[in-house]
Design an enzyme around this catalytic site. Structure first.
Site, PDB file in Angstrom:
ATOM      1  N   ASN A 168       1.049  -1.033   0.021  1.00 43.31           N
ATOM      2  CA  ASN A 168      -0.188   0.035   0.552  1.00 43.31           C
ATOM      3  C   ASN A 168       1.353   0.940  -0.017  1.00 43.31           C
ATOM      4  O   ASN A 168       1.290   1.740   0.803  1.00 43.31           O
ATOM      5  CB  ASN A 168      -0.789  -0.299   1.169  1.00 43.31           C
ATOM      6  CG  ASN A 168      -2.253   0.775   1.141  1.00 43.31           C
ATOM      7  OD1 ASN A 168      -2.071   2.170   0.354  1.00 43.31           O
ATOM      8  ND2 ASN A 168      -2.812   1.239   2.149  1.00 43.31           N
ATOM      9  N   GLU A 178      -6.429  -3.575   5.370  1.00 41.81           N
ATOM     10  CA  GLU A 178      -6.657  -3.133   3.811  1.00 41.81           C
ATOM     11  C   GLU A 178      -5.139  -4.380   3.407  1.00 41.81           C
ATOM     12  O   GLU A 178      -5.702  -4.836   1.928  1.00 41.81           O
ATOM     13  CB  GLU A 178      -6.426  -2.184   2.997  1.00 41.81           C
ATOM     14  CG  GLU A 178      -7.255  -1.248   3.498  1.00 41.81           C
ATOM     15  CD  GLU A 178      -6.880   0.013   3.356  1.00 41.81           C
ATOM     16  OE1 GLU A 178      -6.220   0.924   4.099  1.00 41.81           O
ATOM     17  OE2 GLU A 178      -8.042   0.985   3.253  1.00 41.81           O
ATOM     18  N   ARG A 222      -7.534  17.520   3.783  1.00 45.00           N
ATOM     19  CA  ARG A 222      -8.595  17.803   2.732  1.00 45.00           C
ATOM     20  C   ARG A 222      -9.963  18.082   3.164  1.00 45.00           C
ATOM     21  O   ARG A 222     -10.011  17.649   3.811  1.00 45.00           O
ATOM     22  CB  ARG A 222      -9.336  16.509   1.636  1.00 45.00           C
ATOM     23  CG  ARG A 222      -7.762  15.686   0.768  1.00 45.00           C
ATOM     24  CD  ARG A 222      -7.945  14.176   0.609  1.00 45.00           C
ATOM     25  NE  ARG A 222      -7.047  13.094   1.126  1.00 45.00           N
ATOM     26  CZ  ARG A 222      -7.383  12.002   1.454  1.00 45.00           C
ATOM     27  NH1 ARG A 222      -7.882  11.806   0.266  1.00 45.00           N
ATOM     28  NH2 ARG A 222      -6.727  11.386   1.577  1.00 45.00           N
ATOM     29  N   ARG A 263      -2.006  -1.855  -3.601  1.00 45.51           N
ATOM     30  CA  ARG A 263      -3.238  -0.576  -3.798  1.00 45.51           C
ATOM     31  C   ARG A 263      -3.698   0.024  -4.612  1.00 45.51           C
ATOM     32  O   ARG A 263      -2.265   1.039  -4.385  1.00 45.51           O
ATOM     33  CB  ARG A 263      -3.944  -0.103  -2.695  1.00 45.51           C
ATOM     34  CG  ARG A 263      -4.772   0.946  -2.361  1.00 45.51           C
ATOM     35  CD  ARG A 263      -4.288   0.596  -0.359  1.00 45.51           C
ATOM     36  NE  ARG A 263      -6.172   2.280  -0.833  1.00 45.51           N
ATOM     37  CZ  ARG A 263      -5.456   3.186   0.474  1.00 45.51           C
ATOM     38  NH1 ARG A 263      -4.885   3.640   0.337  1.00 45.51           N
ATOM     39  NH2 ARG A 263      -6.688   4.231   0.345  1.00 45.51           N
ATOM     40  N   HIS A 286     -11.883   4.263  -0.559  1.00 45.68           N
ATOM     41  CA  HIS A 286     -11.399   3.079   0.627  1.00 45.68           C
ATOM     42  C   HIS A 286     -12.114   1.299   0.447  1.00 45.68           C
ATOM     43  O   HIS A 286     -12.886   1.011   1.062  1.00 45.68           O
ATOM     44  CB  HIS A 286     -12.670   4.021   1.927  1.00 45.68           C
ATOM     45  CG  HIS A 286     -11.384   5.290   1.942  1.00 45.68           C
ATOM     46  ND1 HIS A 286     -12.109   6.234   2.835  1.00 45.68           N
ATOM     47  CD2 HIS A 286     -10.002   5.706   2.643  1.00 45.68           C
ATOM     48  CE1 HIS A 286     -10.943   7.531   3.049  1.00 45.68           C
ATOM     49  NE2 HIS A 286      -9.521   6.302   3.367  1.00 45.68           N
TER      50      HIS A 286
END
Ligand code: ADP
Length: 396
Positions: free
Chosen positions: A8, A379, A241, A93, A181
């Protein structure tokens, strides 16, 4: 012994996990690690499954070390350490799969070229995801690399929730809500089936609250709606963000304030969110430790925005049976969880403050209409399961 590696790769960090495969292709985590603070003072930590550190490195004067330099270092270390291990695949990912990549796939030059075109839609992530693939292809050209997309989990959701209210031709050209996600949400949907099958079959919102943050409305384990849209800028307030913003603000930035597109991008992606509102930090833990009123305002804004979006998703779902917290803030920050849950009281959420304070798996009272849970995401494991599915046909 065969093994697969999940990677990742982000802007300032590379997380990885090595899974050994037994004769039935069952993956068992053998080691995982993280290189963080890339571009500042990179540091590397690799640990076994029982958290014993097997390798550590600090490059205090390593600001100029690139992702490629650091991956090369890691490969050199792995050559010595994983001598008895045959790596059969790398899984990555990849944040944006656009319209065309809706399931994990093997990466070749043609795929890489297509994924490259999506970089402007995920400037904080996609270039770093793809850079890792390219660097590993150079270091180990014969080992297959598999891309797993954060957008894929949301692909089959109702068409209505993918639309912006813009002209049809633009929607048809791919200007639509994708959602992100997805690897995290897919993992949570699986875990929920194991932990609470009845709830997994119901209407659940999962909050992936980390540096990047979003919510996903799941009905019977499938994504129905999510807060992120065309890009990972939409929806919740995040570390740096802004999340959802009146599009008129962007027109104003450009037409009235004379900003160039790159400057607007920098403000919205890198200078906003917790960092922009607090003026202190993008890190929730740092803000909690601060006594500045701006830090408190940023935390409260984060919680309000999350609860506000959760209300919208509960409306998409037509009710709410459960709310799952995950990722850095969701798994570890009891105060933020409590603030969000208090704002969801009208939906029937009743938090057990004591269970919440000790990060228990279930943080709602027995009488709560909405079951509140904390489930750590993984993940990297989801990537590993996709690799096995693609290589050996195992069910992810
Ligand atoms: P990403 O993977 O998107 O970079 P993470 O999921 O690691 O982000 O989440 C980072 C956020 O989680 C930061 O705001 C950080 O302050 C918060 N966080 C991580 N650990 C803790 C903790 N133990 N207590 C409170 N907040 C935490």
């Amino acid at each position: 012994m065969r093994a697969i590696v999940s990677i990742n790769s982000g802007s300032s960090s590379i997380k990885f996990a090595v899974y050994r495969l037994d004769e039935h292709d069952t993956p068992t985590l053998s080691a995982n690690g993280k290189i963080e603070r890339i571009g500042i003072e990179p540091r590397l930590k690799i640990q076994t499954v029982d958290k014993q550190i097997i390798h550590q490195m600090d490059w205090s004067d390593g600001a100029t070390l690139s992702h490629a330099d650091l991956l090369e270092y890691l490969f050199d270390w792995a050559k010595g350490h994983l001598r008895d291990t045959q790596i059969v695949a790398f899984g990555h990912r990849v944040v944006h799969g656009g319209n065309d990549f809706v399931a994990p796939c093997c990466v070749d030059d043609a795929v890489l070229a297509e994924l490259e075109k999506l970089c402007p839609l995920a400037p904080l992530h996609q270039p770093h995801n793809l850079a890792a693939i390219r660097i590993i292809a150079g270091l180990s050209p014969d080992i297959p690399q598999i891309a797993c997309f954060d957008t894929a989990f949301h692909h089959d959701r109702p068409a209505l929730t993918t639309r912006f209210a813009i002209p049809r031709a633009l929607h048809d050209a791919g200007i639509r809500r994708y959602g992100f996600h997805g690897l995290s949400y897919e993992y949570i949907a699986r875990r929920l089936t194991e932990l609470d099958p009845a709830l997994a079959g119901g209407k659940v919102i999962t909050g992936h609250l980390g540096n990047g943050a979003s919510l996903c409305a799941m009905d019977n384990g499938r994504s129905i709606d999510t807060t992120m849209g065309f890009t990972a800028l939409d929806g919740l307030m995040m570390g740096t963000r802004c999340g959802t913003i009146d599009p008129g603000v962007i027109i104003h930035f450009q037409k009235q304030m004379g900003m160039q597109a790159a400057q607007v991008e920098d403000i919205l992606y890198r200078q906003s969110g917790l960092l922009g509102v607090s003026g202190i930090s993008s890190d929730m833990r740092t803000l909690s430790e601060s006594s500045a009123p701006e830090a408190e305002e940023a935390i409260e804004l984060f919680a309000w925005r999350a609860a506000r979006e959760a209300g919208a998703l509960a409306s998409t779902l037509g009710g709410l049976d459960g709310f799952v917290f995950t990722a850095g803030i969701g798994e570890n920050h009891a105060d933020v969880r409590a603030r969000i849950c208090h704002r969801l009281r009208w939906l029937g959420a009743d938090i057990d403050e004591e269970a919440n304070a000790r990060h228990a798996p279930i943080i709602s009272t027995p009488g709560s209409k909405v079951k509140l849970m904390v489930i750590p995401t993984d993940e990297e494991r989801m990537i590993a399961l996709h690799i096995l599915s693609l290589l050996y046909g195992a069910k992810p």
